[in-house]
Write an enzyme that holds these catalytic residues in place. Sequence first.
Site, PDB file in Angstrom:
ATOM      1  N   GLN A 281      -9.696   5.016 -17.787  1.00  0.00           N
ATOM      2  CA  GLN A 281      -8.828   5.705 -16.960  1.00  0.00           C
ATOM      3  C   GLN A 281      -8.015   7.367 -17.489  1.00  0.00           C
ATOM      4  OE1 GLN A 281      -8.237   4.702 -13.390  1.00  0.00           O
ATOM      5  NE2 GLN A 281      -9.898   3.478 -14.973  1.00  0.00           N
ATOM      6  N   HIS A 284      -9.073  10.713 -16.693  1.00  0.00           N
ATOM      7  CA  HIS A 284      -8.988  11.011 -15.416  1.00  0.00           C
ATOM      8  C   HIS A 284      -8.241  12.638 -15.843  1.00  0.00           C
ATOM      9  CE1 HIS A 284     -10.252   8.542 -12.370  1.00  0.00           C
ATOM     10  NE2 HIS A 284     -10.438   7.558 -12.924  1.00  0.00           N
ATOM     11  N   GLU A 350      -0.426   0.758 -11.738  1.00  0.00           N
ATOM     12  CA  GLU A 350      -1.475   0.883 -10.370  1.00  0.00           C
ATOM     13  C   GLU A 350      -2.796  -0.857 -10.784  1.00  0.00           C
ATOM     14  OE1 GLU A 350      -4.775   4.335  -9.500  1.00  0.00           O
ATOM     15  OE2 GLU A 350      -3.656   4.583 -10.783  1.00  0.00           O
ATOM     16  N   HIS A 351      -3.656  -0.411 -11.989  1.00  0.00           N
ATOM     17  CA  HIS A 351      -4.348  -1.388 -12.516  1.00  0.00           C
ATOM     18  C   HIS A 351      -3.891  -2.089 -13.631  1.00  0.00           C
ATOM     19  CE1 HIS A 351      -5.920   2.571 -11.521  1.00  0.00           C
ATOM     20  NE2 HIS A 351      -6.602   1.458 -11.027  1.00  0.00           N
ATOM     21  N   ASP A 384     -12.567   0.728  -9.115  1.00  0.00           N
ATOM     22  CA  ASP A 384     -12.476   2.327  -8.723  1.00  0.00           C
ATOM     23  C   ASP A 384     -14.122   2.587  -7.697  1.00  0.00           C
ATOM     24  OD1 ASP A 384     -10.534   3.176 -10.253  1.00  0.00           O
ATOM     25  OD2 ASP A 384     -11.776   3.289 -12.043  1.00  0.00           O
ATOM     26  N   HIS A 443      26.208  -3.929  26.814  1.00  0.00           N
ATOM     27  CA  HIS A 443      24.764  -4.147  26.247  1.00  0.00           C
ATOM     28  C   HIS A 443      24.784  -6.102  27.553  1.00  0.00           C
ATOM     29  CE1 HIS A 443      24.498  -1.733  23.301  1.00  0.00           C
ATOM     30  NE2 HIS A 443      23.316  -2.501  22.751  1.00  0.00           N
TER      31      HIS A 443
END
Length: 452
Positions: A281, A284, A350-351, A384, A443
């Site tokens: 990761q 990236h 995230e992961h 992924d 109403h």
Amino acid sequence: MSETPVTSPDSTEFFRTVDLRGRHLSRAALKAAVPRVHEESNREAEDAVRGIIAAVRDGGHAALRDFAQRFDGVSLEQVRVPRAALRDALAGLDAAVRAALEESIHRARLFAEAQRPGDVETVLAEGAVVRQRWIPVSRVGLYVPGGLAPLASSVVMNVVPALAAGVTSVALASPPQKDHGGLPHPTILAAAELLGIEEVYAMGGAQAIAAFAYGVAEAEGSAEIEAVDLITGPGNVYVATAKRLVRGVVGIDSEAGPTEIAVLADHTARASLVAADLISQAEHDPRASSVLITPSTELADAVREELLRQIVTARHGERITTALSGPQSGVVLVDDVSQGVAVADAYAAEHLEIMTEDSPAVAARIRNAGAIFVGDYSPVSLGDYCAGSNHVLPTSGTALFSSGLNVTTFLRAVQEIEYSRDALKGVRTHIEQLASAENLPSHGEAVSIRFR
């Protein structure tokens, strides 16, 4: 080989340690203690993105061309990718890569089609019916990164659930590439063609998000870019910030910014696997986050040694080293796995990988994560590409309240109410009483008039 020679990082900066052992911290304190990107840098990104959004709203196609020149080094005549370029990209795609994309599409489609919720109808009394119908959004804009890594897999992850939901108008944007004649990366174009997406734009970053959110009028021979109702897809901090700033004008999936991985591991974990997954990761983005949560100092030391060993042969070693040396990465030492679960929930990665004794039971205790990967043979790389799950996931702690991209992202739940005269009469008094209690007599009158 790495991009540039990688030397051993400064031990005081590389993959730092946060020691939480013996500390009984509140949830808020845990959130503050875990490794994160400094908010100051996020504020700097927000200032820049506000300017980009304003420029696109005011300047339209001219602004998009200016940003392509400034950020991508590309002189664009047309933002829209010609249809022939999509067909040519698929025709020229390596057969093995095509087979891999087709398998990824197949697995993602099976999972996506299983996610679609059914409509419901509830009869509350005779003649009193309430229904809920799931209706797809009309038009979506899908963002696919193409800077440091041309994420053709993100085409699959965005498009497949949108089509499974029944979306009929799909536009895709990816940054223009100087090495590919100002078009997005050919593998991204091939994936779009493989999925039947014909409306593709060579635009990236915050400017692409702005164009989708506000639309771009026809000008100077360039066709209109119709505004969308929903924007999805991952990106860098500028893309994530732009999505946050246009939320409300359009819907967004989540703030899927620079990637994150947290690994909750104990003494049974294999240091080589943990290090490989953290590196996967970190490659990236220099701002990517890689975090190890463990009660084992022996594992922490072994993982740090493995990181140093594996980085030397990594193609993107410099980028990886930068990510692992940043404030967003490091080891979090805890007393035991239970405290590790609490830290993981506060971090809301995230992961999140679980590499512990009885990892399925530990995974079942986790409440906050974009996706949870259980055991030695479920690495994030599987998600992924070919797990069947979606890799567009919430980052920066937004997994506390956001979900990963799925079919329901592209659906709206619309309620439908149908009462007969007798069914309305049965609750008439209740409505009149509640309307009076709230000092909203009209109403009640809207019901009463139907019985006079």
